[in-house]
Design an enzyme around this catalytic site. Structure first.
Site, PDB file in Angstrom:
ATOM      1  N   ALA A   1     -54.898  22.957   4.468  1.00  0.00           N
ATOM      2  CA  ALA A   1     -55.096  24.083   5.390  1.00  0.00           C
ATOM      3  C   ALA A   1     -56.008  23.626   6.515  1.00  0.00           C
ATOM      4  CB  ALA A   1     -55.701  25.292   4.679  1.00  0.00           C
ATOM      5  N   ASP A   2     -55.892  24.283   7.664  1.00  0.00           N
ATOM      6  CA  ASP A   2     -56.730  23.876   8.793  1.00  0.00           C
ATOM      7  C   ASP A   2     -58.216  24.064   8.502  1.00  0.00           C
ATOM      8  OD1 ASP A   2     -56.703  26.667   8.897  1.00  0.00           O
ATOM      9  OD2 ASP A   2     -55.940  26.788  10.955  1.00  0.00           O
ATOM     10  N   ILE A   3     -58.588  25.075   7.743  1.00  0.00           N
ATOM     11  CA  ILE A   3     -60.018  25.356   7.524  1.00  0.00           C
ATOM     12  C   ILE A   3     -60.662  24.459   6.471  1.00  0.00           C
ATOM     13  CG2 ILE A   3     -59.831  27.762   8.243  1.00  0.00           C
ATOM     14  CD1 ILE A   3     -59.995  28.522   5.246  1.00  0.00           C
ATOM     15  N   TYR A   4     -59.878  23.666   5.733  1.00  0.00           N
ATOM     16  CA  TYR A   4     -60.473  22.853   4.655  1.00  0.00           C
ATOM     17  C   TYR A   4     -61.322  21.729   5.236  1.00  0.00           C
ATOM     18  CZ  TYR A   4     -57.098  24.948   1.353  1.00  0.00           C
ATOM     19  OH  TYR A   4     -56.354  25.811   0.581  1.00  0.00           O
ATOM     20  N   SER A   5     -62.595  21.637   4.877  1.00  0.00           N
ATOM     21  CA  SER A   5     -63.348  22.626   4.112  1.00  0.00           C
ATOM     22  C   SER A   5     -64.560  23.019   4.938  1.00  0.00           C
ATOM     23  CB  SER A   5     -63.817  22.062   2.765  1.00  0.00           C
ATOM     24  OG  SER A   5     -62.718  21.710   1.965  1.00  0.00           O
TER      25      SER A   5
END
Length: 331
Positions: free
Chosen positions: A55-59
């Site tokens: 995912a783009d937000i990881y981490s």
């Protein structure tokens, strides 16, 4: 790639073939440094694994991590591989810095996809998922943006994550009404533990099965609770996650579930975590549980679940010990 030991399954009703266990990468750049992450990816690929989820937000919750780090680590690893051997899944929705860099607006989805492609160092995303609902954005706008990505060739399939049944149903209806691309997968939290089993099975399971939506659940081991290292009356293991697991999963029923997992595992010469994953894989709507690992050893402990065949008696016993109270309208 070496000969596959991980069997392949169709993603829902699509023709896409993915490994029966997907490799989750939330820990990359957080609890696993780049060298360890690449070693885990190597071991997964050597076992025939092809389905990598990020995912783009990881981490971005880790100190000094702005998000996108997991994608970058995967991208550098893919540079040394044949990209066409792998199914790469990522997500959009979470905060990536500033109010215009989050959500499911058309503006942000199109921009976020380009940024993910750059970090992953690939020309297209196999499965682009919305990480959770954005109720401030009409679902039509979100689906239109995702459809644009599919038609442009930047995305092959689209999926949803953490969607309640009503929102997923609405999305299927709007996709059909407006000839948009439709969600072909759902990434929910799902395991044999209470209360998450009931949360998924109450409405979402039959919805996915009826409409051919592939289920790729995260946290299939409930944060490690189902591995057998948490037992009733025994001290908590030395883990940063132990307190949260205690608050969420410690119950008489869940401890009974663990005991049954241990019993079935012993009968098969397997491990409780493998049985918990095999129970999921026996579900008719299941595509691939997402497993994470901070080491090659952790990964290799889980991979045999993909070929573990539980007996009907095993499944009945596990269903019974983990059953949840149904209303008269439940099916």
């Amino acid at each position: 790639m070496t000969n596959s030991t991980l069997p392949l399954r169709r993603l829902g009703r699509t023709g896409l073939k993915v490994s029966a266990l997907s490799l989750g990468t939330m820990q990359f750049g957080w609890t696993a440094d780049e060298a360890t992450s690449h070693a885990v990816l190597d071991a997964y690929a050597e076992a025939g694994g092809n389905f990598i989820d990020t995912a783009d937000i990881y981490s971005n919750w880790a100190p000094g991590n702005p998000g996108g780090v997991s994608e970058e680590i995967i991208g550098r690893w893919l540079q040394e591989r044949d990209r066409s051997d792998f199914v790469v899944a990522t997500k959009v929705r979470g905060p990536m810095g500033g109010p215009l860099r989050e959500g499911l607006s058309k503006r942000w989805i199109l921009q976020a996809a380009e940024e993910s492609l750059s970090r992953l160092n690939i020309d297209y995303i196999d499965l682009y998922q919305v990480h959770w609902p954005d109720l401030e954005t009409p679902i039509e706008e979100t689906l239109e943006a995702l459809t644009d990505l599919v038609r442009s060739g930047l995305v092959r399939y689209i999926g949803a994550s953490n969607f309640p049944a009503w929102r997923l149903t609405e999305s299927l209806w709007k996709a059909d009404k407006h000839s948009f691309a439709r969600f072909d997968s759902l990434q929910p939290e799902y395991s044999i533990a209470a209360p998450v089993r009931a949360s998924f099975e109450r409405e979402l399971a039959i919805l996915c099965q009826t409409h051919g939506i592939g289920v790729i659940p995260y946290s299939p081991l409930s944060g490690g609770f189902l591995t057998g290292k948490y037992r009733k009356g025994q001290p908590l293991p030395d883990s940063e996650r132990a307190g949260g697991i205690q608050r969420r999963f410690f119950s008489d029923q869940n401890f009974a579930v663990v005991e049954e997992l241990v019993r079935v595992a012993d009968a098969h010469g397997a491990k409780p975590a493998q049985v918990a994953l095999a129970w999921l894989l026996a579900k008719p709507y299941m595509t691939a549980p997402i497993i994470g690992a901070n080491s090659v050893e952790q990964l290799r402990d889980l991979l045999p679940a993909a070929t573990l065949r539980l007996t009907p008696e095993d499944i009945t016993a596990l269903d019974e010990v983990s059953k949840w109270e149904r209303a008269r309208t439940d099916v």
